[in-house]
Design a protein around this motif. Structure first.
Motif, PDB file in Angstrom:
ATOM      1  N   ARG A 284      31.642  44.333  39.594  1.00 21.08           N
ATOM      2  CA  ARG A 284      31.334  44.101  37.997  1.00 21.08           C
ATOM      3  C   ARG A 284      29.795  44.123  37.960  1.00 21.08           C
ATOM      4  O   ARG A 284      29.643  44.778  36.747  1.00 21.08           O
ATOM      5  CB  ARG A 284      31.670  42.574  37.982  1.00 21.08           C
TER       6      ARG A 284
ATOM      7  N   LYS B  63      32.895  34.628  33.698  1.00 21.53           N
ATOM      8  CA  LYS B  63      34.026  34.050  34.205  1.00 21.53           C
ATOM      9  C   LYS B  63      34.206  32.502  34.027  1.00 21.53           C
ATOM     10  O   LYS B  63      32.986  31.753  33.654  1.00 21.53           O
ATOM     11  CB  LYS B  63      34.012  34.399  35.765  1.00 21.53           C
TER      12      LYS B  63
ATOM     13  N   ASP C 124      34.088  30.230  35.843  1.00 22.44           N
ATOM     14  CA  ASP C 124      33.557  29.346  36.578  1.00 22.44           C
ATOM     15  C   ASP C 124      31.798  29.563  36.495  1.00 22.44           C
ATOM     16  O   ASP C 124      31.157  28.973  37.283  1.00 22.44           O
ATOM     17  CB  ASP C 124      33.683  29.597  38.142  1.00 22.44           C
TER      18      ASP C 124
ATOM     19  N   GLY D  90      29.986  37.209  38.074  1.00 27.08           N
ATOM     20  CA  GLY D  90      31.168  37.708  39.190  1.00 27.08           C
ATOM     21  C   GLY D  90      30.422  39.312  39.539  1.00 27.08           C
ATOM     22  O   GLY D  90      31.179  40.125  39.894  1.00 27.08           O
TER      23      GLY D  90
ATOM     24  N   ASP E  59      32.270  40.676  42.473  1.00 25.22           N
ATOM     25  CA  ASP E  59      33.597  40.828  42.378  1.00 25.22           C
ATOM     26  C   ASP E  59      34.032  42.289  42.127  1.00 25.22           C
ATOM     27  O   ASP E  59      33.440  42.978  41.273  1.00 25.22           O
ATOM     28  CB  ASP E  59      34.266  39.906  41.323  1.00 25.22           C
TER      29      ASP E  59
ATOM     30  N   GLN F 277      40.384  45.233  33.612  1.00 22.56           N
ATOM     31  CA  GLN F 277      38.912  44.902  33.438  1.00 22.56           C
ATOM     32  C   GLN F 277      38.265  46.160  32.817  1.00 22.56           C
ATOM     33  O   GLN F 277      37.526  46.219  31.799  1.00 22.56           O
ATOM     34  CB  GLN F 277      38.384  44.243  34.426  1.00 22.56           C
TER      35      GLN F 277
END
Length: 755
Positions: free
Chosen positions: A78, A125, A127, A131, A134, A140
Motif C-alpha cells: 500500500r 485502516k 487500527d 498499512g 500491507d 483495493q
C-alpha cells in the motif's frame, strides 16, 4: 471458355498489384515497432506487460531494482502504491500530519501517504495505520484507481463470476474499473478480489488509466534486442534486500539476499605489498552468520575480491554478489573446461574433487579491454582437533565446488552475479581477480596456463581465500573427515614457485598478480612470528615422535625464504632478504638449543621439524638438510656474518663423514637419517638432485674445497635416475648445464614439477 489476351493481362496484373500492396505495407508494420535494448533482465520480448512497464519506467513513474530486475510478480504494498500514484498524478506535496501510526516524518512513504490521503485516494485502516507494508489487494486497487482518476459509473451492467466475494466497500470501484475497460478480470470470468496485486498488473492498470485520462500517449509496440548471457543467468523473482559494497568507483556492487544484511565491521589492513579492504555483514535472524567481502588491492591497480559466507546455523541461505557495469561492448569467456581433466586416486592424497577456476572473462568497454579470472564457489566446513597441551590442528572438509558465476549484457549494461549458497553448517568461498588490462598478453599464453593447470591440477591453486589457498591434504593428516576430503593451507602451495618461474620468463600480468597475492597470504599465515608453523598435524610424524601441529617444517621455511628473496628482487622490495635472515637465524639457534644430531663438535645435522609444544628431536632427511645449508650459504653471502658459514660448514662436514652411509647400494640416496643414526626410506625421485646441484653452486662461490662430496653424490643420484630411466626436471637440466655436468642428464622424460 476462351480467355482474351487483355483478360489474361488483367488476371496477372491484379495479383501482382495485391502482392505489391502487401509488400509495401509489411515494412511499415515492422518500422512501427520500436527496437531497443532491454532495461531489465526479467522484462523481455515474451513478457506480456513489456510495453507498459517500459513506458512507465521511461516516464520515471516506476523503477526497477538495483540488480536491473523489475520483479513483475512481486506484490505491491500500500505504501508503494501511494508513492507511485503520487508521482504519476503529480500530486502536490502535502504537509506531514500525525494521522497514521506507521507513517513518521522520516518514513519513505511520507509523500505518497500524505498526498493520497489529502486527495481522498487512500484512507487509513481501522487500527489507525496506513498499512504501508500491507499488500494491496485487487479490490483495493480498483477503488484506489477509480478515486485517483475520478472515474464515474457509466451505467453499464457488468458482473464477475465471483461478485459475491468482493467487499461491499469496493464493489463500486471494481464495477467502474471494468466499465472503463481498465480491467477485464481473469480468463475464467472472475475478478479474484482478495488476491494481492503484483508489480506488473499494477503497472498495466495504471498505464491504462493514464492513457484514458490523456496523461500518456499510447506508444508503438516495443521489440527488444536479444541480450547475451554467460552461464545460467536466472533472475530472482522474489523481493530481495540489497546493500552496496564499495568495490570500485566506476561500477556498482551489491550483496543481495532475501535476508536483511547490515554492515557490522569495515577495516583497512595494509600489508607490505598489498592492501585489504574488509567488509563484514551480519544476516538478520541468523546469529553468527556472516558475509565477508575482502578487496585486495595490488600495487599495479588490479585487485582480488574474496567473498565468504560463513553460516553456522541449520537454515540454508543464499547471498549473491551482484555487479552492475556500464559501457560494455563485448563480453567473452574463455573456459578451463575446454581442456578435459583426467583425475586419479593418489596413494598419498586420495581423490581431489576440486578442479579449476571457471575461466577468463574478457571485457571490451569504453575504458578499454580488461580481463577477470573467475573461480567457482567452494562449500566446506571447518574441522578442528584440540590436544591436551593446548595445541590445535585445523583443516576443512570440502563438500562441493560449483559454477557460481553468470552474467547478462543488455545493450551497454552488464549484470554479473556470483552466487554463494549455503545449506547450513558450512562456509562458502568465491573469488575473482579483476584487471583493467589483459591478464594474459595473448590467447596462446592464456591457453598454456590453463592447459598446464589442468594437467597439474594437484599442484595448482584454485580455491583461494582472503587467508590463503586451500588444497587437498595428504591422507596422513588429522583431523581427516570420513569422506577423505580433507583440505588445508599447504605452505608449499601458499608460495607460488611455478608462478614465479613463469613470471620471470614471460612478465605476464596474471603471474604478477598471483605473486602479489602470495606475498600477502604468507604474511597472514606467519602472523606475529618470524617463521612459519604448519597448522595441520601429520599422523606420520605423530606416530613417529608423538608431536602435533603447530611445528616448523624446515623445508617449507627454506623454500618460503627463497621465494620471498627471489620475488622481492624481481619486484624491487626493500624487505626482500628479511625472510632469508630470519630463517638462517632460526637454523643457527638450533645448536644452542641442543636440537641437533652431532657427529663431532663441529659436524652435526639439523632435524627436519621443530615442534612448538613438545620437546623432541626428529629425523633429518637429505633434501631438508641441503635446503637449510643452502639458505645459510645465501645468508652468509648476503650479510657476511661468519656464523652462517660456520653452521653451513658443520652440515657439510656431517654429510662428508656419513657420505658412504647416505648412498644406497643402487646409487640412490637414503631418504633420512634417524636420531639414532639409522638410515631409512626411499628418497624423492628428482627433488634431492635439484638440491645437490644448488649446493654445488653455492659452495662454488664460497669454498671450492667443499665441492668433491657433492659432485660424487650428484653423479650417484643422476646415475641411478639414468639407469632406471626416471627422467629429470627442467631445474635439473638447467642446473647441470650451469655446473658443466650436462653429460649426467638422466634418461627419460622431462618434468615440470619434481617427483
Amino acid at each position: 471458355m476462351v480467355t482474351s489476351p487483355k483478360m489474361k493481362k488483367n488476371i496477372i496484373f491484379i495479383p501482382l498489384l495485391f502482392a505489391l500492396l502487401i509488400y509495401i505495407s509489411l515494412p511499415q508494420l515492422y518500422v512501427s515497432a520500436e527496437i531497443q535494448d532491454q532495461r531489465f533482465s526479467d522484462v523481455h520480448n515474451d513478457f506480456w506487460a513489456k510495453d507498459e512497464v517500459t513506458q512507465l519506467v521511461e516516464e520515471g513513474i516506476i523503477n526497477g531494482y538495483p540488480d536491473l530486475q523489475f520483479r513483475p510478480s512481486v506484490s505491491i504494498m500500500r505504501g508503494q502504491a501511494a508513492n507511485l500514484l503520487a508521482g504519476a498524478l503529480k500530486l502536490p506535496e502535502a504537509p506531514y500530519q500525525p494521522v497514521f501510526k506507521d507513517v513518521s516524518p522520516k518514513s519513505s512513504h511520507l509523500r505518497g501517504a500524505m498526498a493520497t490521503y489529502q486527495e481522498g485516494i487512500f484512507g487509513g485502516k481501522p487500527d489507525g495505520t496506513f498499512g504501508t507494508g500491507d499488500q494491496l489487494t485487487r479490490e483495493q486497487m480498483a477503488s484506489v484507481i477509480v478515486r485517483a482518476f475520478k472515474l464515474e459509473d457509466t451505467g453499464e451492467d457488468v458482473r464477475f463470476t465471483d461478485d459475491n466475494k468482493i467487499s461491499e466497500s469496493h464493489k463500486y470501484g471494481v464495477k467502474v474499473l471494468m466499465q472503463h475497460g481498465i480491467t477485464t478480470g481473469k480468463e475464467d470470468g472472475s475478478f479474484d478480489p482478495k488476491s494481492p496485486v503484483n508489480r506488473a498488473s499494477f503497472v498495466v492498470f495504471l498505464h491504462r488509466a493514464m492513457i484514458q485520462a490523456g496523461m500518456l500517449e499510447k506508444e508503438s509496440p516495443i521489440s527488444f534486442n536479444k541480450p547475451k548471457t554467460i552461464g545460467d543467468f536466472d533472475p530472482i523473482r522474489f523481493e530481495q534486500q540489497f546493500v552496496e559494497v564499495p568495490i570500485t568507483n566506476e561500477d556498482k556492487t551489491f550483496l543481495r539476499s532475501n535476508h536483511y544484511l547490515q554492515l557490522v565491521t569495515k577495516r583497512v589492513q595494509p600489508y607490505a605489498h598489498a592492501t585489504d579492504h574488509v567488509y563484514i555483514y551480519g544476516v538478520s535472524g541468523m546469529k553468527s552468520t556472516r558475509v565477508t567481502v575482502t578487496k585486495r588491492e595490488l600495487p599495479n591497480g588490479d585487485y582480488f575480491v574474496f567473498t565468504e559466507l560463513r553460516n553456522p546455523q541449520r537454515l540454508p541461505i543464499r547471498v549473491d554478489l551482484v555487479q552492475i557495469e556500464k559501457g560494455i561492448k563485448e563480453n567473452r569467456l574463455e573456459p578451463y573446461s575446454k581442456y578435459p581433466m583426467k583425475k586419479d586416486i593418489d596413494d598419498t592424497f586420495g581423490f581431489d574433487i576440486a578442479t579449476s577456476p571457471i575461466g577468463v572473462l574478457e571485457t571490451v568497454s569504453d575504458q578499454g579491454t580488461g580481463q577477470q579470472m573467475i573461480a567457482k564457489s567452494y562449500r566446506s566446513r571447518d574441522l578442528e582437533m584440540k590436544y591436551p597441551n593446548g595445541a590445535l590442528s585445523q583443516t576443512r572438509e570440502l563438500h562441493d565446488e560449483k559454477i557460481a558465476h553468470s552474467n547478462i549484457v543488455m545493450g551497454p549494461n552488464r549484470v554479473t552475479v556470483y552466487e554463494l549458497y549455503s545449506r547450513g553448517y558450512d562456509i562458502v568461498d568465491q573469488w575473482y581477480l579483476s584487471s583493467a588490462e589483459k591478464l594474459f598478453s595473448s590467447n596462446q599464453r592464456m591457453d598454456a596456463w590453463m592447459h598446464e593447470s589442468i594437467i597439474n591440477y594437484k599442484k595448482r591453486n584454485k580455491w583461494y581465500t582472503a587467508n590463503g589457498p586451500y588444497n587437498k591434504m595428504a591422507t596422513t593428516i588429522e583431523p581427516m573427515p570420513a569422506s577423505g576430503r580433507g583440505y588445508g593451507r599447504n605452505l608449499l602451495l601458499v608460495k607460488e614457485d611455478r608462478v614465479m618461474l613463469l613470471y620471470n620468463q614471460t612478465q605476464e600480468r596474471y603471474y604478477e598478480d598471483l605473486l602479489h597475492n602470495s606475498f600477502a597470504n604468507l604474511t597472514i599465515f606467519r602472523g606475529n612470528k618470524t617463521y612459519w608453523e604448519t597448522e595441520v598435524t601429520s599422523t606420520y610424524l605423530k606416530n613417529l615422535y608423538n608431536f602435533t601441529a603447530p611445528f616448523v617444517d624446515t623445508r617449507f621455511n627454506e623454500q618460503i625464504a627463497l621465494f620471498l628473496y627471489n620475488g622481492g628482487k624481481a619486484f624491487g622490495h626493500k624487505d626482500y632478504n628479511e625472510g632469508l635472515r630470519n630463517y638462517a637465524n632460526l637454523l643457527v639457534q638450533q645448536q644452542k638449543k641442543g636440537n641437533v644430531s652431532a657427529l663431532t663438535k663441529s659436524a652435526y645435522y639439523i632435524p627436519d621439524y621443530f615442534p612448538a609444544k613438545q620437546q623432541v628431536r626428529t629425523h633429518t632427511s637429505m633434501n631438508h638438510l641441503l635446503g637449510g645449508m643452502n639458505i645459510l650459504l645465501m645468508a652468509y653471502q648476503e650479510f657476511k656474518d661468519p656464523i652462517y658459514l660456520q653452521t653451513a660448514s658443520a652440515i657439510e662436514k656431517a654429510i662428508q663423514l656419513d657420505e658412504k652411509k647416505w648412498i644406497r647400494s643402487d646409487g640412490d640416496i637414503w631418504y633420512k637419517r634417524d636420531p639414532n643414526g639409522q638410515f631409512a626410506g626411499r628418497d624423492y625421485t628428482h627433488l634431492t638432485l635439484e638440491d645437490l646441484i644448488h649446493s654445488y653452486e653455492k659452495w662454488s662461490a664460497v669454498d671450492k674445497t667443499k665441492l668433491p662430496v657433492f659432485e660424487r653424490m650428484i653423479k650417484s643420484k643422476a646415475g641411478y635416475l639414468n639407469k632406471n630411466k626416471k627422467g629429470y626436471t627442467t631445474k635439473i637440466k638447467e642446473g647441470l648445464e650451469r655446473i658443466n655436468m650436462s653429460n649426467l642428464l638422466p634418461a627419460g622424460a622431462e618434468h615440470t614439477d619434481a617427483l
